[in-house]
Motif scaffolding. Sequence first.
Motif, PDB file in Angstrom:
ATOM      1  N   GLY B  18       0.793  -1.232   0.000  1.00  0.00           N
ATOM      2  CA  GLY B  18       0.000   0.000   0.000  1.00  0.00           C
ATOM      3  C   GLY B  18       0.822   1.276   0.000  1.00  0.00           C
ATOM      4  O   GLY B  18       0.265   2.365   0.207  1.00  0.00           O
ATOM      5  N   ASP B  19       2.117   1.188  -0.229  1.00  0.00           N
ATOM      6  CA  ASP B  19       2.970   2.384  -0.244  1.00  0.00           C
ATOM      7  C   ASP B  19       2.865   3.077  -1.608  1.00  0.00           C
ATOM      8  O   ASP B  19       3.394   2.594  -2.612  1.00  0.00           O
ATOM      9  CB  ASP B  19       4.429   1.955   0.042  1.00  0.00           C
ATOM     10  CG  ASP B  19       5.365   3.148   0.182  1.00  0.00           C
ATOM     11  OD1 ASP B  19       5.091   4.203  -0.418  1.00  0.00           O
ATOM     12  OD2 ASP B  19       6.394   2.994   0.870  1.00  0.00           O
ATOM     13  N   ASP B  20       2.193   4.258  -1.621  1.00  0.00           N
ATOM     14  CA  ASP B  20       1.957   4.960  -2.886  1.00  0.00           C
ATOM     15  C   ASP B  20       3.248   5.510  -3.497  1.00  0.00           C
ATOM     16  O   ASP B  20       3.403   5.520  -4.725  1.00  0.00           O
ATOM     17  CB  ASP B  20       0.955   6.102  -2.685  1.00  0.00           C
ATOM     18  CG  ASP B  20      -0.445   5.564  -2.456  1.00  0.00           C
ATOM     19  OD1 ASP B  20      -0.659   4.362  -2.729  1.00  0.00           O
ATOM     20  OD2 ASP B  20      -1.319   6.320  -1.998  1.00  0.00           O
ATOM     21  N   TYR B  23       5.020   2.855  -5.217  1.00  0.00           N
ATOM     22  CA  TYR B  23       4.343   2.519  -6.472  1.00  0.00           C
ATOM     23  C   TYR B  23       4.735   3.512  -7.574  1.00  0.00           C
ATOM     24  O   TYR B  23       5.001   3.124  -8.711  1.00  0.00           O
ATOM     25  CB  TYR B  23       2.826   2.514  -6.265  1.00  0.00           C
ATOM     26  CG  TYR B  23       2.076   1.926  -7.433  1.00  0.00           C
ATOM     27  CD1 TYR B  23       2.376   0.640  -7.886  1.00  0.00           C
ATOM     28  CD2 TYR B  23       1.087   2.633  -8.098  1.00  0.00           C
ATOM     29  CE1 TYR B  23       1.709   0.093  -8.968  1.00  0.00           C
ATOM     30  CE2 TYR B  23       0.405   2.093  -9.172  1.00  0.00           C
ATOM     31  CZ  TYR B  23       0.724   0.817  -9.609  1.00  0.00           C
ATOM     32  OH  TYR B  23       0.058   0.271 -10.672  1.00  0.00           O
TER      33      TYR B  23
END
Lengths: 213, 181
Positions: B18-20, B23
């Motif tokens: 979930g690390d934007d 990403y």
Amino acid sequence: MKTQALINFLCKNHAQTSTAAPIRTGTLTAVLVSSSIGLLIFLYGWQIVDDITAPPFVTGYALKATFGLATALLAMRAWPALLNSNLPSKAEAVRLALIGLPVALMLFGVFAVSQVTWGPALSWRNGIACVASILLISLPIWAVLIWQGRQGLPTRLRLTGFVGGLVASGFGVPIFALSCAETSPAYIAVWYGVAVVATGTLGAMAAPRLLRW
Amino acid sequence: MKPSETDLHDCLTLARLGDDDAYRRLLEGISSLVHKYARRRLIGLDADVEDLVQDVLLAVHLKQHTYDVSRPITAWVHTIARYKLVDFWRLKTRRAEDALSTESAEALADASNIHASETTSELEALITQLPRLQQAVIRLVKLQGYSVQEAATRLQISPSAVKVYTHRGIKKLAEQLRANR
């Protein structure tokens, strides 16, 4: 759209990326469910042989089913790697090569070891009917496999379609064999071999249109 | 700078948690990797390079689950990029085959080392010198993007005739362009 703008857009939608596991499992369930559709088609259009317990039929059926299921199971082992866009490892190349083993073994067994009785094997009318029947019964199984393929990222589309066709016909063989009274090993080797390869070839021809992403 | 296998792998692992930011770094890394790959193979086709990069990024975004973490991520990205490149050439070849033969395409390619700004008016002047039907098929198929079949229907001639007129027209244009250089 500029690439940086696309990256910004994709980052905003990061939460929507698929978190599903790589396609490794689920194939057997998909194949079994679709085989039941193939079985229903078979029960609607074909008739089970009268004396299903007669020893020659049982022996012939065992040979056909073993051949079909061995092909299907070996093809299924190679299937997931074709859907996940990963470069093939040596193990996968071996798995792909092994798919041809049942056909090779059966042809070798019939033509090199035993005394061949060519008569039944040359029965074109029965043979073509047999090939067409296996193709039809295998169709729903192949369709489900292609649907599964569309969830993945296949890059070798013809090969994927071919292997899908081998899985489908491998499961279609034991279904159709319930109505096939031919028990000659030469007939089984020739026509069941042709049916499996023909389904794979048609699968390879149709797959690029259906699997392209 | 070319992103390393480890960098991309780490970014993907973090992105999956979930690390934007990770990403974003992953997509930028893949973009740079594919840019380099595509630029070497699509020389002079900058817009197509950009399209290819974007296609790969979209595929990575939509089908990330197909990546097996036990495999190298750069190999996975290259497989996707290669697939998209083959698809690009397949489509380009099909469109080209619809309208002109390889021979005339090569002839045109040889002759068309001209700037885009001067192309339109020069080409328009040359097209008007072609016979009427050749003008019509080139305008429809090459300039307005109609398929061979659509052009044939509009001009009430056979698709083969459209191909022949396109071939002849392109060949004449190429000769005229060469003569004007």
